[in-house]
Design an enzyme around this catalytic site. Structure first.
Site, PDB file in Angstrom:
ATOM      1  CE  LYS A  82      -4.427  -1.500   1.410  1.00  0.00           C
ATOM      2  NZ  LYS A  82      -5.689  -1.035   1.921  1.00  0.00           N
ATOM      3  CE  LYS A 136      -5.787  -7.093  -1.632  1.00  0.00           C
ATOM      4  NZ  LYS A 136      -5.768  -7.057  -0.195  1.00  0.00           N
ATOM      5  CE  LYS A 181     -10.194   1.553  -1.093  1.00  0.00           C
ATOM      6  NZ  LYS A 181      -9.459   2.715  -1.057  1.00  0.00           N
TER       7      LYS A 181
END
Ligand code: TYM
Length: 336
Positions: free
Chosen positions: A116, A199, A202
């Protein structure tokens, strides 16, 4: 007795990955664990939602919408304790206490932070880095035995177990129960419809790659019809799909939506092409997801009622959390 706890971030609408990887299992646990006299607690992880920038209005709207979606998907607020994390302040308080047990080296190994934060590590929030410790608090606060999650959260639960083990050893106690992850065998990971190496999430770059629970029937069907595949026919064994990740992903989704084993679904389609399989998958997805969406939209007519559900759930959660927080504080020598 068993106690099941899990959470979901209100950072967007529920998507098929969250639904098949986690929320569907939450509903199964609600029936199974309660039949054995156990308890199920589910929460909207709004505090975790803060780790990446979100406007206040969006966070509030998403929290209400996620709650409505969970209820529409089958979480019954009379049978499960359903709440938003911020309302039960013991989560934050235990999170701080556990910050002093967790080691920097342990957090440095968390792959989700690396993914992230990407190249901008120095610019990531401290919350994003520390997030797994709050997650450990979420679970350890309730003497949780089982945590239904998708595969991507397993590493965070390992960390929760490490924290619990170290706390119990350092303070010579058996206060914390070690939680077990419950990962669905047949839908551990739902991948993007455009790139089966990522994966479904969003944050996928393409809208086409993520099926959302609020998508219209037409949009859901279109995303499946246009999902990336290969020109080959479907084989008769799962093993033969090893080098075909897109095909494997669509089969996983089909089987999870139909509550069937992937091998069993494959038997129906062996020797057929995706021209046959994809329209059937699109129909199945619409038939399964549309009723949840419609119920969610109906529930959203009364946002005050949704908020009342969260407050009632929080009241029950606080009653379970308070003694555990207090015992932890006392164990550590804090004067209250
Ligand atoms: P979150 O909000 O990213 O996702 C919620 C749940 O959905 C699962 N999931 C998936 N499963 C299969 N395939 C996918 N593509 C996919 N994408 C998401 C996740 O594994 C998760 O179970 N840290 C958690 C929220 C959390 C939590 C907790 C969970 C906070 N505290 C305590 C359990 C216990 C998260 O970010 O999930």
């Amino acid at each position: 007795t068993k106690r099941v706890v899990s959470g979901i971030k209100p950072t967007g609408n529920l998507h098929l990955g969250n639904y098949l990887g986690a929320v569907k299992q939450w509903v199964v646990q609600q029936d199974d664990i309660q039949a054995e006299g156990g308890e199920t607690l589910y929460f909207v992880a709004d505090l975790h939602g803060l780790t990446e920038w979100i406007s206040p209005a969006e966070l509030r709207a998403n929290t209400i919408e996620m709650t409505a979606t969970l209820v529409a998907a089958g979480i019954d607020p009379d049978r499960s304790i359903l709440f938003n994390q911020a309302r039960v302040t013991a989560h934050s308080e235990l999170g701080w206490l556990l910050n002093n047990v967790a080691r920097v080296g342990w957090l440095n190994r968390m792959t989700q932070f690396k993914d992230k934060a990407g190249k901008n590590r120095e610019g990531a929030s401290v919350g994003l880095y520390d997030y797994p410790v709050l997650m450990a608090a979420d679970v350890l606060l309730y003497n949780t035995t089982h945590v239904p999650v998708g595969e991507d959260q397993k590493q965070h639960l390992e960390l929760a177990r490490d924290i619990a083990t170290k706390f119990n050893a350092d303070y010579e106690t058996d206060l914390f129960t070690l939680p077990e992850p419950l990962v669905s065998a047949d839908a551990p990971r739902i991948m993007s419809l455009r790139d089966a190496s990522a994966k479904m999430s969003k944050s996928n770059p393409s809208e086409q790659s993520v099926v959302k629970l609020i998508d219209s029937d037409e949009v859901i069907a279109d995303k499946f019809r246009k999902a990336k595949t290969d020109p080959d026919l479907l084989p008769d064994t799962i093993e033969a799909l090893a080098e075909r990740p897109e095909a494997r992903n669509l089969l996983t989704i089909f089987a999870a939506l139909a509550d069937r084993k992937p091998a069993d679904v494959l038997r129906d389609y062996a020797g057929k092409g995706f021209g046959v399989f994809k329209p059937d998958l699109a129909d199945l997805a619409v038939a399964t997801l549309a009723p949840i969406r419609d119920e969610m939209v109906r529930l959203l007519d009364d946002r005050a009622a949704i908020d009342a559900i969260l407050e009632q759930g929080a009241e029950k959660a606080r009653a379970l959390a308070a003694p555990m927080l207090r015992r932890t504080q006392e164990t550590m020598g804090l004067m209250l």
